[in-house]
Design a protein around this motif. Structure first.
Motif, short mmCIF file in Angstrom:
data_model
loop_
_atom_site.label_atom_id
_atom_site.label_comp_id
_atom_site.label_asym_id
_atom_site.label_seq_id
_atom_site.Cartn_x
_atom_site.Cartn_y
_atom_site.Cartn_z
N ASN A 24 1.15 -1.36 -0.14
CA ASN A 24 -0.11 0.01 -0.03
C ASN A 24 1.14 1.08 -0.37
OD1 ASN A 24 -1.85 2.32 1.50
ND2 ASN A 24 -3.11 0.61 1.19
N MET A 29 -0.88 -1.12 -4.13
CA MET A 29 -2.42 -1.82 -3.60
C MET A 29 -3.40 -0.28 -2.48
SD MET A 29 -1.60 -4.97 -1.57
CE MET A 29 -3.72 -5.69 -0.95
N ASN A 34 -8.58 -3.44 -2.69
CA ASN A 34 -8.60 -4.26 -1.38
C ASN A 34 -9.64 -4.67 -2.26
OD1 ASN A 34 -5.90 -3.51 -1.18
ND2 ASN A 34 -6.73 -1.95 0.85
N SER A 38 -10.90 -7.67 -2.49
CA SER A 38 -12.10 -8.74 -1.54
C SER A 38 -12.65 -9.39 -2.23
CB SER A 38 -12.97 -7.61 -0.69
OG SER A 38 -11.79 -7.07 0.06
N ILE A 205 -4.62 -8.17 1.87
CA ILE A 205 -5.55 -6.98 1.50
C ILE A 205 -5.71 -6.38 3.82
CG2 ILE A 205 -8.31 -6.38 2.01
CD1 ILE A 205 -8.45 -8.64 -0.03
N SER A 208 -2.62 -4.50 3.68
CA SER A 208 -2.54 -2.75 2.57
C SER A 208 -3.77 -1.63 3.88
CB SER A 208 -3.36 -3.23 1.39
OG SER A 208 -3.97 -2.26 0.71
N THR A 209 -5.19 -2.93 4.17
CA THR A 209 -6.14 -1.44 4.66
C THR A 209 -5.28 -0.98 6.46
OG1 THR A 209 -7.80 -3.19 3.79
CG2 THR A 209 -8.19 -1.65 6.32
#
Length: 304
Positions: A24, A29, A34, A38, A205, A208-209
Motif C-alpha cells: 500500500n 495496492m 482492496n 476482497s 488486504i 494494505s487496509t
C-alpha cells in the motif's frame, strides 16, 4: 510440534500482513484494489478453499462429524451471548460496538486456522476444522454484516445471503462428506490451487487496509488490547475448561480450543470493504490479534 516451530509458522503468516502494508505504501495496492480483491476472495477463492477442505485422499468419517458439529454450534451460541455482554463492557462507541461483537465471535478459521492446525496436529485436524466451518460460514455470511452494523440499529437480513458463494460451497461439502463422495483428482487439484490464493490474498488486504490507519492511534487503543486478551486467551481457555467437563473426546477438544484461539477473522475487513462500511476498527482488531497470536497460539498448543 514444538513452541518454536509453531512460532515460526505464525511469524510467516504475519509477514504477509507486513508485505500488504508495504504494498500500500508503495502504491501497488489502494482502497479500490482492496475492494476488488476482497470481492474476488469472497466470491471465488474462499468458496474453493472450503471445497478443497473435503477433497483430500481421505474423507472424515461420518461418526466424527456429529460431536464436532454439536460442539461447534454450542460454542458459537455461547460466543454470541458473551459478545453482547463483553462488547458493552469494553466498548463505549456505538459506531464500533458491532465490530467488537463480530471480532469476539468470529476467528480466522479458514485463512489461518487450516495451516496452523495442519502444522500442529496433521491433516486429520483439517477434517475436524472443516466440520466447524459449516456453522461458521452459515453464521458469518447470514449475520456477519448485520452484527457489524448493529451499532446503527440496523438488521438488514436478505434471504439471498443464504445462497452466497461461500455458503453454497459449504452446502456442497456437507453433501460430499455425508455421501463419502470421491471427487476426481483433477477437480480437487483445481479447487486446492484456486483456494490457496485465499490465505495470502486476505492477509495482504489486511496489511494494505492497516496502512491507512494512524499507527499511533492503533497501538494506543487500550480497549483493543483488552479485546485482544479476551479473544486470544480468555475465550480459548474458557472453551478448554468447558470441553474438559463435557464428554467431548480430547482429539476433538484440542482442535476446537486452537480454532477458538484464532485471531479476528480477516473476512470481517473484507465484508466491510465490500459493503462500504468503515473498517478501521475491524482492521485494528485484526492487526493486533494477528500480531499477538504469533505468541498466544504457540502458548495454547504448549499447554494442551
Amino acid at each position: 510440534m514444538s513452541f518454536l516451530d509453531t512460532l515460526a509458522q505464525m511469524s510467516a503468516l504475519f509477514l504477509l500482513v507486513i508485505i500488504g502494508f508495504c504494498c500500500n505504501k508503495l502504491k501497488y495496492m489502494d482502497v479500490d484494489f482492496n475492494r476488488k480483491l476482497s470481492s474476488l476472495i469472497l466470491n471465488i477463492t474462499a468458496p474453493f478453499l472450503i471445497l478443497s477442505s473435503v477433497m483430500g485422499d481421505v474423507l472424515p468419517q461420518p461418526e466424527d462429524i456429529p460431536p464436532v458439529l454439536t460442539a461447534g454450534v454450542l460454542s458459537y451460541a455461547l460466543l454470541f451471548l458473551l459478545s453482547f455482554i463483553i462488547s458493552k463492557i469494553i466498548c463505549n462507541d456505538p459506531e464500533a460496538i458491532g465490530s467488537y461483537r463480530f471480532m469476539l465471535i468470529f476467528g480466522n478459521i479458514n485463512f489461518i486456522g487450516f495451516p496452523v492446525l495442519a502444522s500442529l496436529f496433521g491433516t486429520t485436524a483439517i477434517f475436524y476444522a472443516a466440520v466447524v466451518t459449516i456453522p461458521f460460514n452459515i453464521l458469518i455470511f447470514m449475520f456477519g454484516v448485520p452484527i457489524i452494523t448493529s451499532g446503527k440499529g440496523k438488521f438488514d437480513f436478505k434471504w439471498r445471503s443464504l445462497f452466497s458463494p461461500c455458503l453454497c460451497a459449504t452446502y456442497i461439502t456437507i453433501v460430499i462428506v455425508y455421501f463419502q463422495a470421491a471427487v476426481p483428482r483433477e477437480i480437487s487439484s483445481a479447487c486446492s490451487l484456486v483456494g490457496s490464493m485465499t490465505v495470502p490474498g486476505s492477509l495482504l488486504i489486511i496489511g494494505s487496509t492497516l496502512a491507512g490507519i494512524p499507527v499511533l492511534k492503533m497501538l494506543t487503543n487500550l480497549r483493543m488490547y483488552l479485546l485482544t486478551l479476551i479473544k486470544l486467551i480468555g475465550i480459548p481457555v474458557l472453551m478448554c475448561a468447558l470441553y474438559k467437563i463435557s464428554p467431548l473426546d480430547d482429539k476433538y477438544a484440542d482442535v476446537l480450543v486452537i480454532l477458538f484461539g484464532m485471531p479476528v477473522a480477516s473476512i470481517g475487513t473484507m465484508l466491510c470493504l465490500k459493503n462500504n462500511i468503515d473498517g478501521s476498527t475491524m482492521s485494528e482488531g485484526t492487526f493486533l490479534t494477528t500480531l499477538f497470536s504469533v505468541i498466544s497460539i504457540p502458548l495454547l498448543a504448549l499447554i494442551l
